[in-house]
Design a protein around this motif. Structure first.
Motif, mmCIF file in Angstrom:
data_model
loop_
_atom_site.group_PDB
_atom_site.id
_atom_site.type_symbol
_atom_site.label_atom_id
_atom_site.label_comp_id
_atom_site.label_asym_id
_atom_site.label_seq_id
_atom_site.Cartn_x
_atom_site.Cartn_y
_atom_site.Cartn_z
ATOM 1 N N SER A 59 0.870 -1.178 0.000
ATOM 2 C CA SER A 59 0.000 0.000 0.000
ATOM 3 C C SER A 59 0.906 1.227 0.000
ATOM 4 C CB SER A 59 -0.942 0.001 1.205
ATOM 5 O OG SER A 59 -0.213 0.023 2.404
ATOM 6 N N MET A 62 -0.362 8.200 -0.629
ATOM 7 C CA MET A 62 -0.415 8.993 -1.856
ATOM 8 C C MET A 62 -0.341 10.479 -1.527
ATOM 9 S SD MET A 62 -0.474 8.096 -5.042
ATOM 10 C CE MET A 62 -0.981 6.398 -4.949
ATOM 11 N N ASP A 78 -3.729 5.302 -7.691
ATOM 12 C CA ASP A 78 -2.743 4.241 -7.893
ATOM 13 C C ASP A 78 -2.549 3.909 -9.373
ATOM 14 O OD1 ASP A 78 -5.206 2.895 -7.914
ATOM 15 O OD2 ASP A 78 -4.720 1.660 -6.177
ATOM 16 N N TYR A 81 -0.006 6.461 -10.336
ATOM 17 C CA TYR A 81 1.301 6.006 -9.875
ATOM 18 C C TYR A 81 1.857 4.912 -10.795
ATOM 19 C CZ TYR A 81 5.133 4.185 -7.217
ATOM 20 O OH TYR A 81 6.393 3.774 -6.861
ATOM 21 N N PRO A 95 -2.338 -1.517 -10.709
ATOM 22 C CA PRO A 95 -2.919 -0.694 -9.639
ATOM 23 C C PRO A 95 -3.839 -1.521 -8.740
ATOM 24 C CG PRO A 95 -3.207 0.356 -11.782
ATOM 25 C CD PRO A 95 -2.693 -1.031 -12.038
ATOM 26 N N PHE A 106 -4.487 2.933 -1.374
ATOM 27 C CA PHE A 106 -3.862 2.947 -2.691
ATOM 28 C C PHE A 106 -2.658 2.019 -2.667
ATOM 29 C CE2 PHE A 106 -5.455 7.269 -1.746
ATOM 30 C CZ PHE A 106 -6.536 7.257 -2.612
#
Length: 137
Positions: A59, A62, A78, A81, A95, A106
């Motif tokens: 996890s 964020m 995510d 990311y 993700p 996330f």
């Protein structure tokens, strides 16, 4: 080729097959430990030890700017990311939002099959630091 049943004791290839199988298993165990511990050591990333699968599910904390930017683009933080990680490093992760996460959690799924797992963890560490700076507000 697919082997459903390995050689039996006494077969010519039994010893070499057993040694190869043990080496593969021990290598996977070591990479699982390396990736889960390595990801867990990154500030802002939390990762439980991998058990029973070939994946780690860390996890990620964020940064606020990433949440805002992803909302403006219409996808999860995510996902932002994962796309940024892929574009920046060439590392592909999935993700966590694709797995039905709790609201506000996330992360991503990654495998530890690569023999270059230490390099992957180091690259994720560098990327995450840069990503947090980029989206700090």
């Amino acid at each position: 080729s697919l082997m459903c049943r390995g050689p039996s004791p006494g077969d010519a290839s039994y010893e070499s097959h057993t040694m190869e199988k043990k080496a593969v298993f021990e290598g996977l165990k070591e990479r699982a430990r390396l990736v889960s511990n390595g990801l867990d050591s990154i500030p802002g990333i939390s990762c439980q030890p991998a058990t029973g699968a070939m994946y780690c599910f860390p996890s990620i904390k964020m940064p606020p700017g990433a949440i805002k930017a992803s909302n403006e683009r219409g996808f999860s933080p995510d996902t932002l990311y994962a796309l940024d990680l892929l574009q920046t490093t060439g590392i592909c992760v999935v993700p966590a939002s694709g797995f039905g996460q709790e609201e506000g959690r996330f992360g991503f799924r990654t495998t530890f099959l690569s023999p270059e797992s230490k390099y992957v963890v180091d690259s994720i560490r560098e990327h995450y630091e840069a990503f947090c700076s980029k989206y700090s507000n």
